[in-house]
Design a protein around this motif. Sequence first.
Motif, mmCIF file in Angstrom:
data_model
loop_
_atom_site.group_PDB
_atom_site.id
_atom_site.type_symbol
_atom_site.label_atom_id
_atom_site.label_comp_id
_atom_site.label_asym_id
_atom_site.label_seq_id
_atom_site.Cartn_x
_atom_site.Cartn_y
_atom_site.Cartn_z
ATOM 1 N N GLY A 12 61.790 -40.235 21.275
ATOM 2 C CA GLY A 12 61.250 -39.170 22.109
ATOM 3 C C GLY A 12 59.728 -39.135 22.182
ATOM 4 O O GLY A 12 59.157 -38.225 22.763
ATOM 5 N N TRP A 13 59.057 -40.125 21.607
ATOM 6 C CA TRP A 13 57.598 -40.126 21.609
ATOM 7 C C TRP A 13 57.050 -40.389 23.009
ATOM 8 O O TRP A 13 57.617 -41.171 23.772
ATOM 9 C CB TRP A 13 57.073 -41.178 20.660
ATOM 10 N N THR A 14 55.923 -39.748 23.326
ATOM 11 C CA THR A 14 55.264 -39.952 24.615
ATOM 12 C C THR A 14 53.747 -40.012 24.441
ATOM 13 O O THR A 14 53.216 -39.541 23.445
ATOM 14 C CB THR A 14 55.587 -38.831 25.616
ATOM 15 N N PRO A 22 53.654 -37.806 31.433
ATOM 16 C CA PRO A 22 53.897 -38.432 30.125
ATOM 17 C C PRO A 22 54.614 -39.779 30.288
ATOM 18 O O PRO A 22 55.445 -39.948 31.184
ATOM 19 C CB PRO A 22 54.804 -37.430 29.408
ATOM 20 N N MET A 23 54.262 -40.734 29.433
ATOM 21 C CA MET A 23 54.893 -42.050 29.433
ATOM 22 C C MET A 23 55.602 -42.263 28.101
ATOM 23 O O MET A 23 55.082 -41.863 27.054
ATOM 24 C CB MET A 23 53.829 -43.144 29.592
ATOM 25 N N PRO A 24 56.758 -42.901 28.128
ATOM 26 C CA PRO A 24 57.459 -43.156 26.868
ATOM 27 C C PRO A 24 56.713 -44.163 26.003
ATOM 28 O O PRO A 24 56.054 -45.075 26.504
ATOM 29 C CB PRO A 24 58.809 -43.715 27.322
ATOM 30 N N VAL A 25 56.827 -43.983 24.703
ATOM 31 C CA VAL A 25 56.241 -44.881 23.709
ATOM 32 C C VAL A 25 57.388 -45.591 23.011
ATOM 33 O O VAL A 25 58.328 -44.942 22.541
ATOM 34 C CB VAL A 25 55.410 -44.097 22.667
ATOM 35 N N LYS A 26 57.314 -46.910 22.947
ATOM 36 C CA LYS A 26 58.297 -47.662 22.167
ATOM 37 C C LYS A 26 57.729 -47.828 20.763
ATOM 38 O O LYS A 26 56.652 -48.396 20.579
ATOM 39 C CB LYS A 26 58.567 -49.027 22.783
ATOM 40 N N VAL A 27 58.428 -47.302 19.775
ATOM 41 C CA VAL A 27 58.013 -47.439 18.380
ATOM 42 C C VAL A 27 58.668 -48.713 17.847
ATOM 43 O O VAL A 27 59.871 -48.751 17.637
ATOM 44 C CB VAL A 27 58.405 -46.208 17.541
ATOM 45 N N VAL A 38 54.235 -49.618 21.433
ATOM 46 C CA VAL A 38 53.985 -50.307 22.698
ATOM 47 C C VAL A 38 54.142 -49.294 23.816
ATOM 48 O O VAL A 38 55.094 -48.503 23.818
ATOM 49 C CB VAL A 38 54.967 -51.478 22.908
ATOM 50 N N ILE A 39 53.194 -49.308 24.751
ATOM 51 C CA ILE A 39 53.242 -48.425 25.914
ATOM 52 C C ILE A 39 53.106 -49.304 27.156
ATOM 53 O O ILE A 39 52.211 -50.140 27.218
ATOM 54 C CB ILE A 39 52.100 -47.391 25.890
ATOM 55 N N GLY A 40 53.970 -49.079 28.117
ATOM 56 C CA GLY A 40 53.804 -49.767 29.392
ATOM 57 C C GLY A 40 54.947 -50.689 29.733
ATOM 58 O O GLY A 40 55.929 -50.766 29.014
ATOM 59 N N VAL A 52 49.118 -52.555 33.011
ATOM 60 C CA VAL A 52 48.744 -52.945 31.660
ATOM 61 C C VAL A 52 49.839 -52.531 30.686
ATOM 62 O O VAL A 52 50.539 -51.535 30.895
ATOM 63 C CB VAL A 52 47.378 -52.309 31.260
ATOM 64 N N THR A 53 49.988 -53.306 29.623
ATOM 65 C CA THR A 53 50.856 -52.965 28.502
ATOM 66 C C THR A 53 49.989 -52.973 27.252
ATOM 67 O O THR A 53 49.220 -53.909 27.029
ATOM 68 C CB THR A 53 52.007 -53.978 28.355
ATOM 69 N N THR A 54 50.095 -51.920 26.440
ATOM 70 C CA THR A 54 49.246 -51.767 25.268
ATOM 71 C C THR A 54 50.090 -51.745 23.994
ATOM 72 O O THR A 54 51.072 -51.013 23.910
ATOM 73 C CB THR A 54 48.441 -50.452 25.359
#
Length: 94
Positions: A12-14, A22-27, A38-40, A52-54
């Motif tokens: 559920g992280w953003t 808000p964008m989802p965050v992959k943990v 990872v975001i993006g 971009v992917t960070t």
Amino acid sequence: EYTMTATADPAGWTVTFPGREPMPVKVESLSNDSIVTVIGPYESVLREGVMVTTRSVSMLMGDRLAGTFTAHYQNAGADSVLQGRSSGTRATPE
């Protein structure tokens, strides 16, 4: 600047940049005081119209989060990777 919202369930992280949804965050990894996220891909804040992917590697130290990030820009030629440092402070819930 951005706001990261971390929930009890990492799914559920953003991350929210000012004026954006808000964008989802992959943990990728969460262990003790360290986290890899990872975001993006998302539209870059710095390069309009470029995706971009960070990937970030951070460590929690008290109420501070500090680490490094690598941003991979799509179709950006020789300037396709940006590396930097990040830091943040835990916000007090209102």
